[in-house]
Enzyme design. Sequence first.
Site, short mmCIF file in Angstrom:
data_model
loop_
_atom_site.label_atom_id
_atom_site.label_comp_id
_atom_site.label_asym_id
_atom_site.label_seq_id
_atom_site.Cartn_x
_atom_site.Cartn_y
_atom_site.Cartn_z
N PRO A 144 -0.38 6.53 -1.45
CA PRO A 144 -1.26 5.55 -0.83
C PRO A 144 -1.85 5.98 0.51
O PRO A 144 -1.16 6.60 1.33
CB PRO A 144 -0.35 4.32 -0.64
N ASN A 145 -3.11 5.64 0.65
CA ASN A 145 -3.90 5.84 1.87
C ASN A 145 -4.32 7.29 2.11
O ASN A 145 -5.10 7.55 3.02
CB ASN A 145 -3.14 5.29 3.11
N ARG A 202 -8.80 8.41 8.34
CA ARG A 202 -7.57 7.69 8.66
C ARG A 202 -6.84 8.40 9.80
O ARG A 202 -6.42 9.55 9.66
CB ARG A 202 -6.69 7.69 7.41
N TYR A 251 -3.59 12.87 11.09
CA TYR A 251 -3.75 13.48 9.77
C TYR A 251 -4.88 14.51 9.67
O TYR A 251 -5.07 15.12 8.61
CB TYR A 251 -3.96 12.38 8.71
N ASN A 290 3.08 14.27 -2.02
CA ASN A 290 3.11 13.53 -0.76
C ASN A 290 3.09 12.05 -1.15
O ASN A 290 2.03 11.51 -1.48
CB ASN A 290 1.89 13.87 0.10
N ALA A 308 3.68 6.36 2.25
CA ALA A 308 4.74 5.44 2.69
C ALA A 308 5.78 5.17 1.60
O ALA A 308 6.90 4.75 1.91
CB ALA A 308 4.12 4.13 3.17
N GLU A 338 8.33 18.12 -1.71
CA GLU A 338 7.72 16.98 -1.00
C GLU A 338 7.01 17.49 0.25
O GLU A 338 7.55 18.33 0.98
CB GLU A 338 8.83 16.00 -0.61
N HIS A 385 4.70 16.35 3.75
CA HIS A 385 4.12 15.37 4.68
C HIS A 385 3.25 16.12 5.67
O HIS A 385 3.68 17.14 6.24
CB HIS A 385 5.22 14.60 5.42
N ARG A 422 7.86 10.54 14.64
CA ARG A 422 7.18 9.25 14.54
C ARG A 422 8.19 8.10 14.44
O ARG A 422 9.35 8.27 14.79
CB ARG A 422 6.20 9.30 13.36
#
Length: 145
Positions: A9-10, A17, A22, A73, A76, A97, A99, A106
Site C-alpha cells: 500500500p501507498n 509521497r 521515499y 515491500n 505498512a 523483504e 524497505h 522512524r
Amino acid sequence: MKFLIINGPNLNLLGSREPDIYGQTGYEALCQSLRETAASLDSEAECFQSNHEGAIIDAIHGAPGRFDAIILNPGAFTHYSYAILDALKAVDVPCVEVHISNVHQREEFRHRSVTAPACVGQICGLGTYGYTAAMRYFREARHGG
Ligand code: DQA
C-alpha cells in the site's frame, strides 16, 4: 532468474509521497529501472503493486512455478499482516523483504516486522537500491536457481 517484485500500500505514490523519506523516483520509473537491472543480471523482473492485502496474498500464492524469488515491500502491512506472513510461509519461493526507508530510525511501530520471519532476510534504509541489492543477492547466492 525470474523475480516477482511486490509493493504494498501507498507505494504506487512513490515520487510524490513524502519524497524526503521515499525519494523522487515514481513507481513506474522504479519498475522500469528494476526490469533493466534484472536484464543486466540475465534475469527478468515482474512488478506488482496493490493497496489490498488479499491481492498481495494472491500474488504470493501465484508465485510457485512462475518465479524463482519474491522481493517484497509490504508497506505498512509489514507491521501487522499475519495473513501475508502465512502466505509467505505457505509457498516454497524464497523472499527478501525490502524497505526503502530505515524503519529503525522512524516511529516505534515501524521497528517490528511480522513478515520478515518468513523471509531469507531484510534490507532497509538503502532507498530503492534495496530492490537491486535483493536481486543481486539472489543471483550471486544462486538461491533457488
Ligand atoms: C516502507 C516502510 C513502512 O513502515 C511504510 O508503512 C511504507 C514503506 C518502506 O519502504 O520504507 O509504506 O515499507
